[in-house]
Design a protein around this motif. Structure first.
Motif, PDB file in Angstrom:
ATOM      1  N   GLU A 240     -12.161  -4.597   5.217  1.00  0.00           N
ATOM      2  CA  GLU A 240     -11.001  -4.996   5.298  1.00  0.00           C
ATOM      3  C   GLU A 240     -10.588  -4.821   3.793  1.00  0.00           C
ATOM      4  O   GLU A 240     -11.147  -4.920   2.836  1.00  0.00           O
ATOM      5  N   TYR A 241      -9.068  -4.846   3.292  1.00  0.00           N
ATOM      6  CA  TYR A 241      -8.677  -4.976   2.191  1.00  0.00           C
ATOM      7  C   TYR A 241      -7.273  -5.597   2.051  1.00  0.00           C
ATOM      8  O   TYR A 241      -6.869  -5.578   3.203  1.00  0.00           O
ATOM      9  N   GLN A 242      -6.820  -5.811   1.025  1.00  0.00           N
ATOM     10  CA  GLN A 242      -5.503  -6.385   0.970  1.00  0.00           C
ATOM     11  C   GLN A 242      -4.634  -5.511  -0.080  1.00  0.00           C
ATOM     12  O   GLN A 242      -5.092  -4.970  -1.070  1.00  0.00           O
ATOM     13  N   ILE A 243      -3.430  -5.375   0.182  1.00  0.00           N
ATOM     14  CA  ILE A 243      -2.346  -4.695  -0.682  1.00  0.00           C
ATOM     15  C   ILE A 243      -1.064  -5.558  -0.670  1.00  0.00           C
ATOM     16  O   ILE A 243      -0.936  -6.398   0.017  1.00  0.00           O
ATOM     17  N   PRO A 244      -0.440  -5.524  -1.827  1.00  0.00           N
ATOM     18  CA  PRO A 244       0.774  -6.179  -2.125  1.00  0.00           C
ATOM     19  C   PRO A 244       2.034  -5.874  -1.046  1.00  0.00           C
ATOM     20  O   PRO A 244       2.041  -4.873  -0.794  1.00  0.00           O
ATOM     21  N   VAL A 245       2.526  -7.155  -0.681  1.00  0.00           N
ATOM     22  CA  VAL A 245       3.782  -6.584   0.348  1.00  0.00           C
ATOM     23  C   VAL A 245       4.842  -6.115  -0.485  1.00  0.00           C
ATOM     24  O   VAL A 245       5.168  -6.713  -1.639  1.00  0.00           O
ATOM     25  N   VAL A 246       5.621  -5.236  -0.170  1.00  0.00           N
ATOM     26  CA  VAL A 246       6.620  -4.517  -1.155  1.00  0.00           C
ATOM     27  C   VAL A 246       7.769  -5.458  -1.217  1.00  0.00           C
ATOM     28  O   VAL A 246       8.299  -5.578  -2.500  1.00  0.00           O
ATOM     29  N   ALA A 247       8.168  -6.545  -0.439  1.00  0.00           N
ATOM     30  CA  ALA A 247       9.176  -7.226  -0.675  1.00  0.00           C
ATOM     31  C   ALA A 247       8.769  -8.385  -1.444  1.00  0.00           C
ATOM     32  O   ALA A 247       9.407  -9.329  -1.970  1.00  0.00           O
ATOM     33  N   SER A 248       7.539  -8.876  -1.725  1.00  0.00           N
ATOM     34  CA  SER A 248       6.948  -9.780  -2.538  1.00  0.00           C
ATOM     35  C   SER A 248       5.902  -9.513  -3.511  1.00  0.00           C
ATOM     36  O   SER A 248       4.892  -8.819  -3.111  1.00  0.00           O
ATOM     37  N   SER A 249       5.988  -9.777  -4.597  1.00  0.00           N
ATOM     38  CA  SER A 249       4.978  -9.530  -5.689  1.00  0.00           C
ATOM     39  C   SER A 249       3.797 -10.351  -5.712  1.00  0.00           C
ATOM     40  O   SER A 249       2.732 -10.108  -6.113  1.00  0.00           O
ATOM     41  N   SER A 250       3.922 -11.680  -4.812  1.00  0.00           N
ATOM     42  CA  SER A 250       2.510 -12.431  -4.800  1.00  0.00           C
ATOM     43  C   SER A 250       1.935 -12.404  -3.226  1.00  0.00           C
ATOM     44  O   SER A 250       0.894 -12.655  -3.365  1.00  0.00           O
ATOM     45  N   GLU A 251       2.713 -12.017  -2.247  1.00  0.00           N
ATOM     46  CA  GLU A 251       2.147 -11.925  -0.885  1.00  0.00           C
ATOM     47  C   GLU A 251       1.385 -10.721  -0.660  1.00  0.00           C
ATOM     48  O   GLU A 251       1.632  -9.631  -1.345  1.00  0.00           O
ATOM     49  N   LEU A 252       0.325 -11.075  -0.117  1.00  0.00           N
ATOM     50  CA  LEU A 252      -0.881  -9.782   0.163  1.00  0.00           C
ATOM     51  C   LEU A 252      -0.975  -9.626   1.698  1.00  0.00           C
ATOM     52  O   LEU A 252      -0.830 -10.526   2.466  1.00  0.00           O
ATOM     53  N   LYS A 253      -0.995  -8.555   2.110  1.00  0.00           N
ATOM     54  CA  LYS A 253      -1.160  -8.016   3.277  1.00  0.00           C
ATOM     55  C   LYS A 253      -2.679  -7.389   3.643  1.00  0.00           C
ATOM     56  O   LYS A 253      -3.173  -6.743   2.793  1.00  0.00           O
ATOM     57  N   ILE A 254      -3.218  -8.102   4.924  1.00  0.00           N
ATOM     58  CA  ILE A 254      -4.556  -7.657   4.898  1.00  0.00           C
ATOM     59  C   ILE A 254      -4.689  -6.702   5.957  1.00  0.00           C
ATOM     60  O   ILE A 254      -4.072  -6.823   7.148  1.00  0.00           O
ATOM     61  N   PHE A 255      -5.452  -5.571   5.869  1.00  0.00           N
ATOM     62  CA  PHE A 255      -5.879  -4.555   6.615  1.00  0.00           C
ATOM     63  C   PHE A 255      -7.284  -4.668   7.152  1.00  0.00           C
ATOM     64  O   PHE A 255      -8.190  -4.616   6.435  1.00  0.00           O
ATOM     65  N   SER A 256      -7.588  -4.678   8.535  1.00  0.00           N
ATOM     66  CA  SER A 256      -8.999  -4.400   8.782  1.00  0.00           C
ATOM     67  C   SER A 256      -9.289  -3.083   9.238  1.00  0.00           C
ATOM     68  O   SER A 256      -8.706  -2.769  10.255  1.00  0.00           O
ATOM     69  N   VAL A 257     -10.183  -2.561   8.913  1.00  0.00           N
ATOM     70  CA  VAL A 257     -10.720  -1.234   9.424  1.00  0.00           C
ATOM     71  C   VAL A 257     -11.966  -1.387  10.465  1.00  0.00           C
ATOM     72  O   VAL A 257     -13.158  -1.923   9.767  1.00  0.00           O
ATOM     73  N   LYS A 258     -11.825  -1.010  11.468  1.00  0.00           N
ATOM     74  CA  LYS A 258     -13.125  -1.038  12.542  1.00  0.00           C
ATOM     75  C   LYS A 258     -13.854   0.172  12.314  1.00  0.00           C
ATOM     76  O   LYS A 258     -13.411   1.424  12.542  1.00  0.00           O
ATOM     77  N   CYS A 259     -15.106   0.060  11.927  1.00  0.00           N
ATOM     78  CA  CYS A 259     -16.093   0.797  11.990  1.00  0.00           C
ATOM     79  C   CYS A 259     -17.414   0.857  12.923  1.00  0.00           C
ATOM     80  O   CYS A 259     -17.148   1.277  13.975  1.00  0.00           O
ATOM     81  N   GLY A 260     -18.097   0.289  12.267  1.00  0.00           N
ATOM     82  CA  GLY A 260     -19.599  -0.139  13.066  1.00  0.00           C
ATOM     83  C   GLY A 260     -20.295   1.270  13.525  1.00  0.00           C
ATOM     84  O   GLY A 260     -20.846   1.309  14.626  1.00  0.00           O
ATOM     85  N   VAL A 261     -20.051   2.094  12.759  1.00  0.00           N
ATOM     86  CA  VAL A 261     -20.725   3.457  13.059  1.00  0.00           C
ATOM     87  C   VAL A 261     -21.795   4.080  12.183  1.00  0.00           C
ATOM     88  O   VAL A 261     -21.350   3.844  10.914  1.00  0.00           O
ATOM     89  N   PRO A 262     -22.717   4.965  12.249  1.00  0.00           N
ATOM     90  CA  PRO A 262     -23.530   5.525  11.181  1.00  0.00           C
ATOM     91  C   PRO A 262     -23.203   7.026  11.257  1.00  0.00           C
ATOM     92  O   PRO A 262     -22.589   7.458  12.334  1.00  0.00           O
ATOM     93  N   GLY A 263     -22.886   7.713  10.051  1.00  0.00           N
ATOM     94  CA  GLY A 263     -22.989   9.193   9.966  1.00  0.00           C
ATOM     95  C   GLY A 263     -21.660   9.674  10.243  1.00  0.00           C
ATOM     96  O   GLY A 263     -21.298  10.780  10.310  1.00  0.00           O
ATOM     97  N   ASN A 264     -20.497   8.614  10.234  1.00  0.00           N
ATOM     98  CA  ASN A 264     -19.228   9.381  10.255  1.00  0.00           C
ATOM     99  C   ASN A 264     -18.600   9.607   9.076  1.00  0.00           C
ATOM    100  O   ASN A 264     -19.015   9.154   7.861  1.00  0.00           O
ATOM    101  N   THR A 265     -17.970  10.870   8.958  1.00  0.00           N
ATOM    102  CA  THR A 265     -17.364  11.633   8.010  1.00  0.00           C
ATOM    103  C   THR A 265     -15.851  11.632   7.882  1.00  0.00           C
ATOM    104  O   THR A 265     -15.182  12.331   6.972  1.00  0.00           O
ATOM    105  N   GLY A 266     -15.298  10.640   8.532  1.00  0.00           N
ATOM    106  CA  GLY A 266     -13.871  10.398   8.598  1.00  0.00           C
ATOM    107  C   GLY A 266     -13.500   9.729   7.353  1.00  0.00           C
ATOM    108  O   GLY A 266     -14.140   9.020   6.644  1.00  0.00           O
ATOM    109  N   PRO A 267     -12.114   9.713   7.014  1.00  0.00           N
ATOM    110  CA  PRO A 267     -11.758   8.805   5.957  1.00  0.00           C
ATOM    111  C   PRO A 267     -11.980   7.446   5.877  1.00  0.00           C
ATOM    112  O   PRO A 267     -12.133   6.933   4.644  1.00  0.00           O
TER     113      PRO A 267
END
Length: 460
Positions: free
Chosen positions: A241-268
Motif C-alpha cells: 500500500e501507499y499514501q498520497i495527499p488528498v487534492v482538497a487537503s494538504s494534510s489529509e492522506l489517502k491510502i491505496f492498497s494494491v493486491k498482488c500475492g503472485v510471483p513472476g508478474n510483469t504488470g505495472p
C-alpha cells in the motif's frame, strides 16, 4: 591459460605518465576514464576527463609519423543520442508516438538510455586498452563514479521541483535516489572494473582468440542475465500500500492498497522491480510520474496523460522508478555489449573486419529480442527486460556501424558536424536543457516579483 600482470604500485602521477610515454601511450589513455556516455565532463574527453585539453583515445595504436585522429563516429553517435533525448523530452508530450511507451512496447524515446549505455561501454574499451597500473585505474574509476552519482543526485534528485511556478528548492523528504546519471554511474563502475581486472593477455588474431581474452567478462554477463531473470520471474510480490495527499487537503492522506500475492508478474503493479525499489529505496524516493500513468487502465486519454477512469486500478498513482535497482542490472549488460564493440575497434584495424563483427551480432541481438517478445518476454523499458536489452543493443550496434561507415570510412564528416559538436559538448547541453538548469537561470532572476523575470522583459 591466460596470464595476468601483477598489481603494480604507483608512487606518483609523474611515474605513471612516464611509463605511458615509454610505451607509446598518451596520458589520457591511462588517466581518462569514461563516467557516462553523455560526457559528464569537459567537452573534449572520451566521456569524463580530468583535463579539458585531453582528447578521446584513438582506436588505433599511435603512429609517430601521423597525427592521432579521433573516432569521429563515436562523437556523432553521442551527439545524435543527445538530440534524440532533447527531441523526445520536448515533443514527446505532444506526439505520444515518440514518447516513452506506457508499459510494454517500444517507441523512439525508449532507445535513448540504451544508446547512452552502449556508448559508455564502447568508450571504456578505448580508454583502458593500455594500463600501466590497475590499482590506480580502479581508484580513479571509483572516484569518478562517486562524482557522477553526486551530480546525478543533485540534477535529478528532485531539488529543482516546481520550476514552472518558481517554487524550486531542496526537498529532502522526497529526494529521488535513482536517475539517468546514477544508472550510468553504476554501469560505468561495473564495466570499468571488468575491463581493468577481467581480461587476459592473449594475443587477439581472430574472433575466437578475442573471446578467450575476455571470457571472464562474458561470464559476468551470463551471471547478470541469470540473476535478473531469476529475480524478475521468481520473486514473490506480496500485497502493498501507499499514501498520497488528498487534492482538497494538504494534510489529509489517502491510502491505496494494491493486491498482488503472485510471483513472476510483469504488470505495472505487481512486478519484482518495483517491489525491490520500494523495500530498499523507499516509496517516497521513487519517480512520481511513471509512464504507466498513461496506460488505458490509468488514463482516459491513453497513450496521453489524462484523468483517471472510474474503474482505475489502485496502483495508477503509485511512484515507480524507471531507473531502479533491479532494472539497472540489465542496463549493465547493455554497457557490456558496447564494451565488446569497443574491443573490436582496439583489436581489429581493417574496416571490413570491424563492420562484419559489428553487424552480425547486432542483427542477432535484434532477432533474439523480437523473438523473445513474440513468445511472451515482452519488450519493456521500465523493467529493462532481457528482450528490451537485446532489441535496443542490436539497434545501437546497427546505428553505430552505419555512422562509422559514413563518417570514418567514407569521410563524410561535413554531413554530421552538428551532431559531432553536440557530442563533444554533451555535458553542457545535458545540464542546461535536460536538467531544467536553463529555465531556472532564465526565471530565477527577477525584479521585486518572481513574475518580473527575463522572460517578461522579452514579452514571453
Amino acid at each position: 591459460m591466460a596470464r595476468y600482470e601483477p598489481i603494480k604500485e604507483c608512487s606518483d602521477e609523474k611515474e605513471d605518465a612516464g611509463m605511458a610515454d615509454r610505451e607509446g601511450i598518451r596520458r589520457d589513455d591511462v588517466d581518462v576514464e569514461a563516467a557516462s556516455a553523455i560526457r559528464i565532463s569537459e567537452p573534449t574527453s572520451t566521456i569524463v576527463a580530468c583535463d579539458p585539453s585531453e582528447e578521446d583515445p584513438s582506436p588505433v595504436p599511435p603512429d609517430k609519423s601521423q597525427p592521432r585522429q579521433r573516432l569521429a563516429s563515436l562523437d556523432v553517435f553521442r551527439g545524435l543520442t543527445v538530440v534524440l533525448m532533447i527531441l523526445v523530452d520536448d515533443v514527446g508530450g505532444l506526439l505520444p508516438a515518440i514518447n516513452h511507451s506506457p508499459w510494454d512496447g517500444l517507441t523512439l524515446a525508449d532507445y535513448v538510455m540504451p544508446f547512452f549505455l552502449f556508448i559508455v561501454g564502447l568508450s571504456l574499451a578505448l580508454t583502458y586498452k593500455k594500463l600501466s597500473c590497475r590499482a590506480s585505474a580502479t581508484r580513479k574509476a571509483l572516484l569518478r563514479t562517486l562524482k557522477l552519482l553526486v551530480l546525478g543526485l543533485f540534477l535529478q534528485g528532485g531539488f529543482f521541483h516546481g520550476v514552472n511556478n518558481l517554487t524550486f528548492g531542496v526537498d529532502i523528504e522526497k529526494i529521488r535516489w535513482m536517475g539517468i546519471l546514477q544508472r550510468i554511474a553504476m554501469a560505468y563502475l561495473v564495466v570499468a572494473v571488468c575491463e581493468i581486472w577481467l581480461k587476459g593477455d592473449d594475443h587477439v588474431t581472430s574472433e575466437l582468440s578475442m573471446f578467450r581474452k575476455f571470457r571472464f567478462q562474458w561470464a559476468v554477463v551470463l551471471v547478470l542475465v541469470i540473476l535478473y531473470i531469476s529475480l524478475l520471474y521468481g520473486l514473490y510480490v506480496p500485497d502493498w500500500e501507499y499514501q498520497i495527499p488528498v487534492v482538497a487537503s494538504s494534510s489529509e492522506l489517502k491510502i491505496f492498497s494494491v493486491k498482488c500475492g503472485v510471483p513472476g508478474n510483469t504488470g505495472p503493479g505487481c512486478n519484482a522491480v518495483g517491489m525491490i525499489d520500494r523495500k530498499l529505496l523507499g516509496i517516497h524516493h521513487l519517480y512520481r510520474k511513471p509512464s504507466y500513468a498513461r496506460t488505458k487502465e490509468c488514463s482516459i486519454n491513453s497513450p496521453e496523460s489524462g484523468p483517471l477512469p472510474s474503474d482505475a486500478p489502485p496502483w495508477c498513482q503509485a511512484p515507480f522508478d524507471p531507473e531502479g535497482l533491479l532494472s539497472s542490472v540489465m542496463a549493465i549488460v547493455t554497457c557490456m555489449v558496447g564494451l565488446h564493440y569497443g574491443h573490436i575497434i582496439v583489436h581489429f584495424q581493417e574496416h571490413r573486419d570491424r563492420i562484419r563483427q559489428w553487424i552480425i551480432p547486432s542483427f542477432c541481438l535484434l532477432f533474439l529480442g523480437l523473438s523473445l517478445d513474440f513468445f511472451g518476454m515482452h519488450v519493456n523499458k521500465d523493467l529493462y527486460t532481457f528482450s528490451y536489452m537485446c532489441v535496443t543493443a542490436g539497434a545501437g550496434g546497427i546505428l553505430f556501424t552505419g555512422i562509422y561507415v559514413l563518417v570514418d570510412v567514407y569521410g563524410y564528416r561535413w554531413t554530421t558536424m552538428v551532431f559531432e559538436w553536440i557530442g563533444m559538448h554533451a555535458l553542457m547541453i545535458f545540464i542546461l536543457l535536460a536538467c531544467n538548469i536553463l529555465p531556472i537561470l532564465i526565471q530565477g532572476f527577477y525584479w521585486k516579483q518572481p513574475q518580473n523575470n527575463i522572460l517578461s522583459l522579452m514579452g514571453v
